[in-house]
Scaffold this motif. Sequence first.
Motif, short mmCIF file in Angstrom:
data_model
loop_
_atom_site.label_atom_id
_atom_site.label_comp_id
_atom_site.label_asym_id
_atom_site.label_seq_id
_atom_site.Cartn_x
_atom_site.Cartn_y
_atom_site.Cartn_z
N CYS A 36 0.81 -1.22 0.00
CA CYS A 36 0.00 0.00 0.00
C CYS A 36 0.85 1.27 0.00
CB CYS A 36 -0.93 0.02 1.21
SG CYS A 36 -1.90 -1.48 1.44
N VAL A 37 2.11 1.16 0.48
CA VAL A 37 2.92 2.37 0.67
C VAL A 37 3.35 3.03 -0.63
CG1 VAL A 37 3.70 1.72 2.97
CG2 VAL A 37 5.09 1.12 0.99
N ALA A 38 3.19 2.36 -1.73
CA ALA A 38 3.49 3.01 -3.00
C ALA A 38 2.54 4.19 -3.25
CB ALA A 38 3.39 2.01 -4.15
N CYS A 39 1.34 4.08 -2.70
CA CYS A 39 0.33 5.12 -2.91
C CYS A 39 -0.11 5.84 -1.63
CB CYS A 39 -0.91 4.52 -3.57
SG CYS A 39 -0.59 3.83 -5.21
N HIS A 40 0.03 5.18 -0.47
CA HIS A 40 -0.48 5.74 0.78
C HIS A 40 0.60 5.88 1.83
CE1 HIS A 40 -4.72 5.31 -0.34
NE2 HIS A 40 -4.39 4.15 -0.86
N SER A 41 0.53 6.97 2.57
CA SER A 41 1.39 7.20 3.71
C SER A 41 0.61 6.91 4.98
CB SER A 41 1.84 8.68 3.71
OG SER A 41 2.43 9.02 4.94
N ILE A 42 1.31 6.63 6.07
CA ILE A 42 0.66 6.50 7.37
C ILE A 42 0.91 7.74 8.22
CG2 ILE A 42 0.67 3.99 7.36
CD1 ILE A 42 3.07 4.18 9.35
N ASP A 43 1.65 8.69 7.68
CA ASP A 43 1.94 9.93 8.39
C ASP A 43 0.78 10.90 8.24
OD1 ASP A 43 4.50 8.97 9.07
OD2 ASP A 43 5.32 9.70 7.17
N GLU A 44 0.39 11.51 9.33
CA GLU A 44 -0.74 12.44 9.31
C GLU A 44 -0.49 13.57 8.32
OE1 GLU A 44 -3.59 14.83 12.45
OE2 GLU A 44 -1.65 14.09 13.13
N GLY A 45 -1.45 13.77 7.41
CA GLY A 45 -1.40 14.87 6.45
C GLY A 45 -0.44 14.68 5.30
N LYS A 46 0.30 13.59 5.24
CA LYS A 46 1.24 13.34 4.15
C LYS A 46 0.57 12.46 3.11
CE LYS A 46 5.80 11.64 3.01
NZ LYS A 46 7.00 10.96 3.49
N HIS A 47 0.14 13.09 2.04
CA HIS A 47 -0.57 12.38 0.98
C HIS A 47 0.39 12.03 -0.15
CE1 HIS A 47 -4.11 13.48 3.16
NE2 HIS A 47 -3.88 14.76 2.97
N ARG A 48 0.10 10.97 -0.81
CA ARG A 48 0.83 10.55 -2.00
C ARG A 48 -0.18 10.51 -3.13
NH1 ARG A 48 4.37 5.97 1.07
NH2 ARG A 48 5.81 7.42 2.05
N VAL A 49 -0.09 9.54 -3.99
CA VAL A 49 -1.11 9.36 -5.04
C VAL A 49 -2.46 9.17 -4.37
CG1 VAL A 49 -1.89 7.84 -6.90
CG2 VAL A 49 0.53 8.42 -6.69
N GLY A 50 -2.46 8.46 -3.24
CA GLY A 50 -3.65 8.26 -2.42
C GLY A 50 -3.50 9.06 -1.13
N PRO A 51 -4.58 9.17 -0.37
CA PRO A 51 -4.52 9.95 0.87
C PRO A 51 -3.76 9.23 1.98
CG PRO A 51 -6.64 8.88 0.68
CD PRO A 51 -5.91 8.61 -0.62
N SER A 52 -3.32 9.99 2.95
CA SER A 52 -2.74 9.41 4.15
C SER A 52 -3.79 8.54 4.82
CB SER A 52 -2.32 10.52 5.12
OG SER A 52 -2.04 9.99 6.40
N LEU A 53 -3.35 7.42 5.38
CA LEU A 53 -4.28 6.52 6.07
C LEU A 53 -4.11 6.62 7.59
CD1 LEU A 53 -4.22 3.44 3.70
CD2 LEU A 53 -5.78 5.39 3.72
N HIS A 54 -3.43 7.65 8.03
CA HIS A 54 -3.26 7.87 9.47
C HIS A 54 -4.62 8.03 10.13
CE1 HIS A 54 -1.53 9.32 13.19
NE2 HIS A 54 -2.45 10.26 13.18
N ALA A 55 -4.88 7.23 11.15
CA ALA A 55 -6.12 7.30 11.94
C ALA A 55 -7.37 7.23 11.07
CB ALA A 55 -6.12 8.56 12.80
N ILE A 56 -7.33 6.42 10.02
CA ILE A 56 -8.45 6.33 9.08
C ILE A 56 -9.69 5.63 9.66
CG2 ILE A 56 -7.68 4.16 8.00
CD1 ILE A 56 -9.08 7.07 6.01
N MET A 57 -9.47 4.65 10.53
CA MET A 57 -10.59 3.86 11.03
C MET A 57 -11.50 4.72 11.91
SD MET A 57 -10.06 1.11 9.43
CE MET A 57 -11.29 0.00 10.09
N GLY A 58 -12.79 4.64 11.62
CA GLY A 58 -13.79 5.43 12.34
C GLY A 58 -14.07 6.78 11.72
N LYS A 59 -13.33 7.14 10.69
CA LYS A 59 -13.52 8.45 10.04
C LYS A 59 -14.37 8.32 8.79
CE LYS A 59 -9.68 10.87 11.89
NZ LYS A 59 -8.37 11.42 11.65
#
Length: 125
Positions: A36-59
């Motif tokens: 997933c890291v080719a497109c998504h970051s886990i760092d808050e506010g750091k987007h790549r081709v896809g959005p950051s997935l930081h704290a995604i669950m419940g949002k």
Amino acid sequence: MRIRTFVSAAVGIMFLTGGVHAEGDPAKGKRAFAQCVACHSIDEGKHRVGPSLHAIMGKPAGAAEGYDYSPAMRDSGLTWDDATMAEFLAKPRDKIAGTKMAFAGIRDDKRMADIIAYLHTLSAD
């Protein structure tokens, strides 16, 4: 249409009887997340081709600040819980027609459970 109904029912039953998250291994999920890291970051506010997935669950879907979501994602009305995430990761374009996510999906239930368990560890706490 019958197959989609069957798959939705099966996913629902799986979550009612213990859930993907309950069976997932976050450590294995972290390793599986490597795809997933080719497109998504886990760092808050750091987007790549896809959005950051930081704290995604419940949002709500399509709500990360600073990412240009497709109208389909923004208007989906979904909230990322275990069942919704599993359905989306299984077949993104079936769950949200018009999504920009160019990924065929995850077919292995255990791998998916592990990734979802890992996503739960990415909380804002």
